[in-house]
Design an enzyme around this catalytic site. Structure first.
Site, PDB file in Angstrom:
ATOM      1  N   SER A 340      49.269  63.847  89.634  1.00  0.00           N
ATOM      2  CA  SER A 340      49.794  62.540  89.433  1.00  0.00           C
ATOM      3  C   SER A 340      49.704  62.802  88.074  1.00  0.00           C
ATOM      4  CB  SER A 340      49.541  61.760  90.473  1.00  0.00           C
ATOM      5  OG  SER A 340      50.031  60.760  89.500  1.00  0.00           O
ATOM      6  N   ASP A 397      60.027  63.174  94.996  1.00  0.00           N
ATOM      7  CA  ASP A 397      59.060  62.442  95.069  1.00  0.00           C
ATOM      8  C   ASP A 397      59.550  62.105  93.609  1.00  0.00           C
ATOM      9  OD1 ASP A 397      57.136  61.496  93.314  1.00  0.00           O
ATOM     10  OD2 ASP A 397      55.862  62.988  93.439  1.00  0.00           O
ATOM     11  N   HIS A 462      54.586  61.344  97.160  1.00  0.00           N
ATOM     12  CA  HIS A 462      53.896  61.432  96.223  1.00  0.00           C
ATOM     13  C   HIS A 462      52.697  61.866  96.588  1.00  0.00           C
ATOM     14  CE1 HIS A 462      52.691  61.668  91.756  1.00  0.00           C
ATOM     15  NE2 HIS A 462      51.732  60.691  92.134  1.00  0.00           N
TER      16      HIS A 462
END
Length: 532
Positions: A340, A397, A462
């Site tokens: 991320s 995602d 995610h």
């Protein structure tokens, strides 16, 4: 050749005595059982001859009756074939699984062998099982991306799968180390932080901190006094570790330096993620790249100094210079990995490390669920510096498609997807403010997993553990989830229970786990989803 044998009359009494012994054994495979033989079975009492072929047929007939079972419904997507239990201990361990409901047409006791039940228990246990670590030897540069992982991604090379999952677990260790102690003193320098590395052949050499330049109003601390760590400007974000085991160094073909960075976890990091405007990055003397820009928030977290800590950029460069000097003369590699926000920062770290020393080791990035970091000029700069980036991307995602223009490619037909690709390339080429991805891509898909719901939510798509689960089961873009995937499902079910198919959540609930182990798992915070 058929051999016929006849029982002489004077041996009949001896044979009948032995036959009574066979009755006591009660073997279901023995042709001579308590049940009287039918007329078609050539009764011995009639003194008829019995050939060896006929005895074999009778024996196989009894064997077939013993093993004959009703097959499960072909529409059920069950992992375990119907085999009877062989010991009481395994049966007792799984009585709570309510298998009759899963396979309604058969009794639970006749469904699964201990071998298959043990496999299910391993998948649902908290201890992962890994594929063997093969020696990378002279091929380590290929696995480190010297050829942009050509020929290793589709189908996915077994050794590369293992390395990708291993680097993802380094990021998980960064998450756990932060959540175990998120707070930092604003009045003094932080103490060294303990990190429980998943690979004991590495040792941590440096803690890393990221500082935000965003300031929050004072009333925030009054509204949420117990969440002071959420509003602190500087936060522990990762670490540097180096392989320190001779056997592991020999297996990998070099001494590996790992930089692991977690994703968004504090309020100010979230605020930085929303600062999506592009800003210039400093140029070096030998840099001929034109108009290279990166996202403002990422650059802020990377370059800003804290009150008692150096910036992330300064800390990383200083430590890498120290380690390269310490291990001068050895074959070294630098691997930067993140999830991320950490994936975005990993690209910035790798770009700077590629030129921080005169003889910089090869630099590679393994990023999970990473957003776009900069524009086309920045991507060109990364390529020119020969920084290798492998982006692990989940089709579902959304974070991997921001910042910038949103393209829903996986939901379109082939013709529409090609048209969108051309539109994006034109925008990136002609618009200096357009974002662009860098490096090679390993694309996985939540819908390929037999355990996750196809409509799993954004947080699940995610989630880092979901990423590692999908990589562990990935074979190729045109192949289903591999049946011999070994990664434990326990953490995935524990963190994404609502997104796991009901069949497996029920099995987890039915498993009797040690209370201490269950409490330990539940006390570990999950990795927070990040908008970047």
């Amino acid at each position: 050749m058929q051999i016929s044998s006849t029982l002489p009359a004077h041996n009949l009494n001896i044979f009948q005595a032995r036959r009574s012994t066979f009755r006591c054994q009660q073997s279901p495979l023995n042709p001579f059982t308590n049940k009287p033989l039918s007329s078609a079975s050539f009764s011995l009492r009639s003194h008829k001859s019995i050939t060896s072929t006929e005895l074999t047929k009778l024996h196989l007939s009894n064997l077939e009756k013993l093993l004959q079972k009703q097959a499960p419904d072909s529409n059920q997507h069950d992992l375990l074939p119907p085999v009877s239990f062989s010991n009481k201990k395994s049966r007792a361990s799984f009585e709570g699984l309510n298998l009759e409901r899963i396979w309604p047409e058969m009794k639970a006791a006749e469904e699964m062998s201990p071998r298959h039940l043990n496999r299910l228990q391993r998948l649902l246990s908290k201890t992962p099982e890994y594929s063997p670590r093969n020696s990378l030897g002279s091929r380590w540069r290929q696995y480190h991306g010297c050829n942009d992982w050509a020929g290793l991604l589709d189908p996915l090379d077994e050794n590369l799968r293992r390395e990708v999952v291993r680097y993802g677990e380094f990021v998980q260790a960064a998450y756990h180390a932060f959540h175990s102690s998120p707070g930092m003193s604003a009045d003094e320098a932080p103490l060294p932080r303990h990190v429980a590395l998943p690979d004991r052949s590495y040792k941590v050499t440096k803690s890393l901190y990221a500082t935000s330049s965003v300031g929050l109003p004072k009333w925030v601390d009054k509204v949420a006094p117990d969440l002071g760590w959420m509003t602190q400007r500087s936060s522990w974000i990762g670490y540097v570790a180096v392989s320190d085991d001779k056997k592991e160094i020999q297996r990998m073909g070099r001494r590996d330096i790992v930089i692991a960075l977690r994703g968004t976890s504090t309020c100010l990091e979230w605020a930085e993620n929303l600062r999506a405007q592009l800003v210039d990055i400093p140029k070096t003397e030998d840099d001929n790249t034109q108009n290279a820009k990166v996202e403002c928030g990422f650059q802020s977290l990377y370059k800003t100094r804290g009150d008692h800590v150096a910036s992330l950029a300064e800390s990383v460069v200083e430590e890498i210079r120290r380690l390269t000097e310490l291990y001068k003369g050895e074959t070294l590699s630098i691997t930067v990995t993140g999830h991320s926000l950490g994936a975005a920062l990993a690209v910035l770290v790798a770009e700077e490390l590629s030129g921080c020393t005169s003889e910089a080791p090869p630099v590679a990035v393994f990023s999970f669920g990473g957003p776009r970091v900069g524009n086309k000029g920045f991507a060109d700069r990364i390529n020119r510096k020969k920084v290798k980036v492998l982006r692990i991307v989940n089709n579902q995602d959304l974070i991997t498609r921001v910042p910038g223009i949103f393209f829903a490619e996986e939901d379109q037909d082939e013709k529409s997807a090609k048209r969108m690709t051309k539109i994006r390339s034109v925008i990136e080429r002609n618009n200096p403010l357009a974002y662009s991805h860098v490096g090679a891509e390993l694309r996985v898909d939540t819908r390929m997993s037999p355990y996750l719901k196809p409509n799993a939510d954004v947080a699940c798509c995610h989630d880092l553990e979901a990423y590692l689960h999908l990589v562990d089961g990935y074979l190729a873009s045109n192949c289903p989830f591999r049946a011999n995937a070994k990664r434990s499902l326990w953490k995935l079910v524990n963190e994404q229970r609502s997104n796991v198919k009901q069949l497996y959540t029920k099995k987890v609930k039915s498993l009797t786990l040690n209370k201490l182990d269950a409490d330990t798992i539940s006390s570990i915070p999950s990795c927070l989803p990040s908008p970047s």
